[in-house]
Write a protein that holds these residues in place. Structure first.
Motif, PDB file in Angstrom:
ATOM      1  N   PHE A   8      45.842  33.137  62.599  1.00 18.96           N
ATOM      2  CA  PHE A   8      45.725  34.391  63.333  1.00 18.96           C
ATOM      3  C   PHE A   8      44.954  35.432  62.517  1.00 18.96           C
ATOM      4  O   PHE A   8      44.043  36.084  63.029  1.00 18.96           O
ATOM      5  N   VAL A   9      45.314  35.575  61.244  1.00 15.27           N
ATOM      6  CA  VAL A   9      44.636  36.545  60.380  1.00 15.27           C
ATOM      7  C   VAL A   9      43.159  36.170  60.238  1.00 15.27           C
ATOM      8  O   VAL A   9      42.285  37.025  60.327  1.00 15.27           O
ATOM      9  N   LEU A  10      42.875  34.904  60.055  1.00 10.51           N
ATOM     10  CA  LEU A  10      41.491  34.448  59.965  1.00 10.51           C
ATOM     11  C   LEU A  10      40.722  34.759  61.245  1.00 10.51           C
ATOM     12  O   LEU A  10      39.587  35.221  61.210  1.00 10.51           O
ATOM     13  N   PHE A  11      41.356  34.553  62.390  1.00  8.87           N
ATOM     14  CA  PHE A  11      40.747  34.840  63.686  1.00  8.87           C
ATOM     15  C   PHE A  11      40.435  36.328  63.816  1.00  8.87           C
ATOM     16  O   PHE A  11      39.343  36.717  64.227  1.00  8.87           O
ATOM     17  N   VAL A  12      41.376  37.176  63.457  1.00 12.43           N
ATOM     18  CA  VAL A  12      41.183  38.626  63.549  1.00 12.43           C
ATOM     19  C   VAL A  12      40.054  39.069  62.618  1.00 12.43           C
ATOM     20  O   VAL A  12      39.196  39.866  62.999  1.00 12.43           O
ATOM     21  N   LEU A  13      40.012  38.531  61.408  1.00 16.80           N
ATOM     22  CA  LEU A  13      38.947  38.890  60.482  1.00 16.80           C
ATOM     23  C   LEU A  13      37.585  38.432  60.999  1.00 16.80           C
ATOM     24  O   LEU A  13      36.583  39.129  60.850  1.00 16.80           O
ATOM     25  N   THR A  14      37.546  37.284  61.620  1.00 17.16           N
ATOM     26  CA  THR A  14      36.299  36.780  62.192  1.00 17.16           C
ATOM     27  C   THR A  14      35.816  37.680  63.310  1.00 17.16           C
ATOM     28  O   THR A  14      34.634  37.997  63.403  1.00 17.16           O
ATOM     29  N   LEU A  15      36.718  38.125  64.159  1.00 20.68           N
ATOM     30  CA  LEU A  15      36.338  39.032  65.245  1.00 20.68           C
ATOM     31  C   LEU A  15      35.792  40.332  64.693  1.00 20.68           C
ATOM     32  O   LEU A  15      34.829  40.879  65.233  1.00 20.68           O
ATOM     33  N   GLY A  16      36.378  40.835  63.640  1.00 20.58           N
ATOM     34  CA  GLY A  16      35.913  42.075  63.032  1.00 20.58           C
ATOM     35  C   GLY A  16      34.492  41.954  62.535  1.00 20.58           C
ATOM     36  O   GLY A  16      33.700  42.883  62.614  1.00 20.58           O
ATOM     37  N   GLY A  17      34.112  40.779  62.032  1.00 22.21           N
ATOM     38  CA  GLY A  17      32.760  40.551  61.562  1.00 22.21           C
ATOM     39  C   GLY A  17      31.749  40.469  62.692  1.00 22.21           C
ATOM     40  O   GLY A  17      30.558  40.595  62.480  1.00 22.21           O
ATOM     41  N   CYS A  18      32.220  40.249  63.914  1.00 16.90           N
ATOM     42  CA  CYS A  18      31.327  40.122  65.066  1.00 16.90           C
ATOM     43  C   CYS A  18      31.205  41.426  65.848  1.00 16.90           C
ATOM     44  O   CYS A  18      30.519  41.470  66.863  1.00 16.90           O
ATOM     45  N   ALA A  19      31.884  42.441  65.388  1.00 24.09           N
ATOM     46  CA  ALA A  19      31.882  43.709  66.122  1.00 24.09           C
ATOM     47  C   ALA A  19      30.474  44.308  66.150  1.00 24.09           C
ATOM     48  O   ALA A  19      29.689  44.136  65.236  1.00 24.09           O
ATOM     49  N   GLU A  20      30.188  45.006  67.231  1.00 23.83           N
ATOM     50  CA  GLU A  20      28.914  45.699  67.356  1.00 23.83           C
ATOM     51  C   GLU A  20      28.838  46.794  66.300  1.00 23.83           C
ATOM     52  O   GLU A  20      29.832  47.443  65.999  1.00 23.83           O
ATOM     53  N   PRO A  21      27.660  47.031  65.742  1.00 19.60           N
ATOM     54  CA  PRO A  21      27.548  48.110  64.760  1.00 19.60           C
ATOM     55  C   PRO A  21      27.751  49.456  65.445  1.00 19.60           C
ATOM     56  O   PRO A  21      27.525  49.585  66.655  1.00 19.60           O
ATOM     57  N   PRO A  22      28.130  50.469  64.668  1.00 21.08           N
ATOM     58  CA  PRO A  22      28.373  51.805  65.242  1.00 21.08           C
ATOM     59  C   PRO A  22      27.089  52.613  65.462  1.00 21.08           C
ATOM     60  O   PRO A  22      27.099  53.830  65.427  1.00 21.08           O
ATOM     61  N   TYR A  23      25.988  51.942  65.633  1.00 25.46           N
ATOM     62  CA  TYR A  23      24.690  52.558  65.883  1.00 25.46           C
ATOM     63  C   TYR A  23      23.903  51.573  66.738  1.00 25.46           C
ATOM     64  O   TYR A  23      24.397  50.501  67.066  1.00 25.46           O
ATOM     65  N   THR A  24      22.661  51.902  67.081  1.00 19.78           N
ATOM     66  CA  THR A  24      21.863  51.043  67.955  1.00 19.78           C
ATOM     67  C   THR A  24      20.658  50.494  67.210  1.00 19.78           C
ATOM     68  O   THR A  24      19.875  51.261  66.647  1.00 19.78           O
ATOM     69  N   ASN A  25      20.507  49.178  67.188  1.00 17.49           N
ATOM     70  CA  ASN A  25      19.299  48.553  66.653  1.00 17.49           C
ATOM     71  C   ASN A  25      18.227  48.605  67.726  1.00 17.49           C
ATOM     72  O   ASN A  25      18.513  48.380  68.902  1.00 17.49           O
ATOM     73  N   VAL A  26      16.985  48.915  67.329  1.00 18.07           N
ATOM     74  CA  VAL A  26      15.880  48.961  68.277  1.00 18.07           C
ATOM     75  C   VAL A  26      14.714  48.134  67.759  1.00 18.07           C
ATOM     76  O   VAL A  26      14.539  47.967  66.547  1.00 18.07           O
ATOM     77  N   ASP A  27      13.918  47.627  68.698  1.00 19.25           N
ATOM     78  CA  ASP A  27      12.694  46.922  68.341  1.00 19.25           C
ATOM     79  C   ASP A  27      11.531  47.913  68.429  1.00 19.25           C
ATOM     80  O   ASP A  27      11.727  49.103  68.701  1.00 19.25           O
ATOM     81  N   ASN A  28      10.321  47.425  68.224  1.00 20.19           N
ATOM     82  CA  ASN A  28       9.166  48.329  68.206  1.00 20.19           C
ATOM     83  C   ASN A  28       8.871  48.974  69.554  1.00 20.19           C
ATOM     84  O   ASN A  28       8.457  50.128  69.609  1.00 20.19           O
TER      85      ASN A  28
END
Length: 134
Positions: A8-28
């Protein structure tokens, strides 16, 4: 029981690593649209990098960290004086790594409309977009 807890802890930590960043990535293409709307672009590279490759026309030059990775002592005070926390701002560096780190930091400080140019000026240039030489 301990194994289930571990999984369960491993699963929760994995989900945290997949979270969207708190900003927006943009292309050119998205960067061009933001620039057309008048959103300021901050090139956070070092002066030697600006001279080497040039900068996106109209970009504001403000070094975030030096070649050793130490923060520029003037960066935060100048940036916060120039950019309101609720105003949009775009960040660019060479490959998108430093601007990614800064975008996260600014979002944690309460900036609400931070855009990071994915792949940085390297991709901008490789796609044939113009730069202003210093």
């Amino acid at each position: 029981m301990i194994f289930r807890l571990f999984v369960f802890v491993l699963f929760v930590l994995t989900l945290g690593g997949c979270a969207e960043p708190p900003y927006t990535n943009v292309d050119n293409a998205q960067l061009k649209a933001l620039l057309a709307q008048g959103v300021p672009l901050y090139d956070i590279r070092r002066p030697d990098e600006w001279r080497q490759s040039g900068v996106v026309e109209g970009g504001r030059k403000l070094t975030y960290v030096d070649a050793s990775g130490r923060p520029n002592p003037e960066f935060l005070s100048r940036f916060t004086a120039e950019v309101d926390k609720n105003a949009p701002v775009v960040l660019i560096c060479r490959t998108g790594s430093r601007s990614d780190s800064l975008a996260r930091e600014l979002a944690e400080m309460g900036y609400t409309q931070v855009y990071n140019v994915r792949n940085g000026i390297t991709r901008w240039i490789s796609e044939g977009n113009p730069v202003a030489r210093l």
